[in-house]
Write a protein that holds these residues in place. Structure first.
Motif, mmCIF file in Angstrom:
data_model
loop_
_atom_site.group_PDB
_atom_site.id
_atom_site.type_symbol
_atom_site.label_atom_id
_atom_site.label_comp_id
_atom_site.label_asym_id
_atom_site.label_seq_id
_atom_site.Cartn_x
_atom_site.Cartn_y
_atom_site.Cartn_z
ATOM 1 N N LEU A 156 15.119 3.804 -15.253
ATOM 2 C CA LEU A 156 15.523 3.321 -16.581
ATOM 3 C C LEU A 156 15.476 4.432 -17.639
ATOM 4 O O LEU A 156 16.290 4.456 -18.560
ATOM 5 N N GLN A 157 14.555 5.355 -17.478
ATOM 6 C CA GLN A 157 14.428 6.446 -18.465
ATOM 7 C C GLN A 157 15.664 7.340 -18.509
ATOM 8 O O GLN A 157 15.866 8.073 -19.474
ATOM 9 N N ASP A 158 16.474 7.297 -17.465
ATOM 10 C CA ASP A 158 17.693 8.124 -17.421
ATOM 11 C C ASP A 158 18.940 7.305 -17.755
ATOM 12 O O ASP A 158 20.059 7.812 -17.653
ATOM 13 N N ALA A 159 18.744 6.059 -18.114
ATOM 14 C CA ALA A 159 19.886 5.139 -18.177
ATOM 15 C C ALA A 159 20.494 4.998 -19.570
ATOM 16 O O ALA A 159 19.786 4.993 -20.576
ATOM 17 N N ARG A 233 25.734 -5.012 -9.541
ATOM 18 C CA ARG A 233 25.067 -6.312 -9.438
ATOM 19 C C ARG A 233 25.210 -7.069 -10.762
ATOM 20 O O ARG A 233 25.098 -6.467 -11.837
ATOM 21 N N VAL A 234 25.431 -8.373 -10.663
ATOM 22 C CA VAL A 234 25.495 -9.235 -11.854
ATOM 23 C C VAL A 234 24.682 -10.485 -11.587
ATOM 24 O O VAL A 234 24.895 -11.179 -10.590
ATOM 25 N N THR A 235 23.734 -10.760 -12.468
ATOM 26 C CA THR A 235 22.913 -11.974 -12.371
ATOM 27 C C THR A 235 22.733 -12.527 -13.783
ATOM 28 O O THR A 235 23.219 -11.947 -14.747
ATOM 29 N N ARG A 236 21.998 -13.626 -13.889
ATOM 30 C CA ARG A 236 21.510 -14.021 -15.204
ATOM 31 C C ARG A 236 20.313 -13.116 -15.526
ATOM 32 O O ARG A 236 19.832 -12.380 -14.672
ATOM 33 N N MET A 237 19.847 -13.157 -16.755
ATOM 34 C CA MET A 237 18.848 -12.159 -17.171
ATOM 35 C C MET A 237 17.519 -12.277 -16.432
ATOM 36 O O MET A 237 16.765 -11.319 -16.343
ATOM 37 N N LYS A 238 17.235 -13.452 -15.906
ATOM 38 C CA LYS A 238 15.992 -13.594 -15.129
ATOM 39 C C LYS A 238 16.261 -13.541 -13.629
ATOM 40 O O LYS A 238 15.395 -13.876 -12.818
ATOM 41 N N LEU A 250 23.321 -10.271 -16.969
ATOM 42 C CA LEU A 250 22.783 -8.922 -16.810
ATOM 43 C C LEU A 250 23.585 -8.254 -15.700
ATOM 44 O O LEU A 250 23.635 -8.760 -14.570
ATOM 45 N N SER A 251 24.225 -7.133 -16.033
ATOM 46 C CA SER A 251 25.005 -6.402 -15.033
ATOM 47 C C SER A 251 24.468 -4.987 -14.958
ATOM 48 O O SER A 251 23.985 -4.437 -15.955
ATOM 49 N N SER A 252 24.564 -4.399 -13.768
ATOM 50 C CA SER A 252 24.037 -3.040 -13.614
ATOM 51 C C SER A 252 24.677 -2.371 -12.413
ATOM 52 O O SER A 252 25.469 -2.985 -11.685
ATOM 53 N N ASN A 253 24.256 -1.132 -12.204
ATOM 54 C CA ASN A 253 24.732 -0.375 -11.038
ATOM 55 C C ASN A 253 24.118 -0.898 -9.735
ATOM 56 O O ASN A 253 24.449 -0.406 -8.666
ATOM 57 N N HIS A 258 18.013 -2.718 -12.419
ATOM 58 C CA HIS A 258 18.337 -4.134 -12.654
ATOM 59 C C HIS A 258 17.048 -4.950 -12.785
ATOM 60 O O HIS A 258 16.857 -5.686 -13.767
ATOM 61 N N ASP A 259 16.160 -4.779 -11.811
ATOM 62 C CA ASP A 259 14.890 -5.523 -11.853
ATOM 63 C C ASP A 259 14.042 -5.083 -13.035
ATOM 64 O O ASP A 259 13.370 -5.900 -13.673
ATOM 65 N N ALA A 260 14.083 -3.795 -13.335
ATOM 66 C CA ALA A 260 13.286 -3.283 -14.464
ATOM 67 C C ALA A 260 13.762 -3.923 -15.772
ATOM 68 O O ALA A 260 12.944 -4.332 -16.612
#
Ligand code: IPD
Ligand code: CA
Ligand code: CA
Length: 265
Positions: A156-159, A233-238, A250-253, A258-260
């Protein structure tokens, strides 16, 4: 044809091509109206122009002409139709109207088709860069015909992460708290004004993650399939399964970021 395509009398190539033609036509209309539209407030800071309506009209007319029995919903009063067809087109004729109005060139035409609740076709078209993001379920995601992949960032620190906050959002709104929670843990937080392009950019490896608790189906339908087909990956925020009818994305690489983020949101 992939086995993921439903037993339907329409081909993925044909549906994708109609969506592409409609998105390009919508994009040309947005460019044509630039600088001469008038602005109406639907509600405080929620804007609409003639370009939104003209783009939607053209997109709907083109797709409806080819697929007259299929269902449609679109942001600018294109009411939900209820034919027997399992197909539904979900249309945002201009995602990023505030940007459009200010001449900030970050907006897009957004078109998706679902079969039942399954997203099958996605087209996000950026008329300013002439970038056409496309996906068909099971066939990968592309920009201007070239395959796209999300970033490889795992920390996350690089994101670079991006949020969509509600329009006219007040300081005490939970979305502001979420933004502040995330801020110290990432390299950069952005807010851009087009959820559709944000999702396309997560898919294309130009942003690491994007979240919002205030999107409508037409803001996210196409982009969800783009991210999924690109390998993100795409999920709801939880972490629950995504549902375009629920404003919680919540979408991410697809990496551990994503979990963080889930923990922080
Ligand atoms: C908006 C954009 C924005 C998001 C808003 C949406 P519009 O769509 O996607 O990024 O924060 O929630 O309404 O109104 O420009 O089509
Ligand atoms: Ca929108
Ligand atoms: Ca819109």
């Amino acid at each position: 044809m992939t086995t993921l395509w439903p037993d339907s009398d329409v081909s993925p190539d044909e549906m994708l091509q109609v969506a592409i033609d409609a998105a390009r036509e919508g994009g040309a209309i947005l460019k044509d109206w630039a600088g001469r539209f008038t602005i109406t407030e639907k509600s405080r800071a929620n804007l609409v122009t003639e370009a939104d309506f003209a783009s939607q009209h053209a997109i709907h007319a083109r797709i409806h002409r080819r697929f007259p029995t299929q269902n449609f919903v679109g942001e600018e009063g294109l009411a939900e139709t209820n034919s027997d067809s399992p197909w539904r087109w979900v249309i945002d004729p201009l995602d990023g109207t505030s940007n459009y109005v200010h001449g900030f060139p970050y907006y897009a035409v957004n078109i998706a088709a679902e079969y039942g609740k399954e997203l099958m076709i996605a087209v996000t078209y950026d008329p300013n860069r002439d970038e056409l993001f496309t996906a068909v379920k099971g066939r990968g995601a592309f920009v201007n015909g070239q395959p796209i992949r999300p970033t490889l960032v795992t920390d996350l620190q690089d994101a670079m992460v991006v949020a969509s906050l509600p329009v006219a959002c007040r300081p005490e709104h939970y979305a502001v708290k979420q933004l502040l929670n995330v801020m110290p843990h990432v390299q950069t937080v952005q807010r851009t004004g087009s959820a559709a392009l944000n999702l396309a950019y997560v898919a294309a490896g130009r942003m690491d993650a994007f979240w919002s608790g205030s999107l409508k189906p037409w803001d996210m339908a196409a982009g969800i399939l783009l991210v999924q087909e690109a390998g993100g990956r795409v999920t709801r925020m939880k972490g629950e399964p995504i549902d375009i009818e629920i404003p919680d994305l919540l979408s991410s690489n697809g990496s551990p970021i994503h979990d963080a983020l889930q923990q922080l949101l």
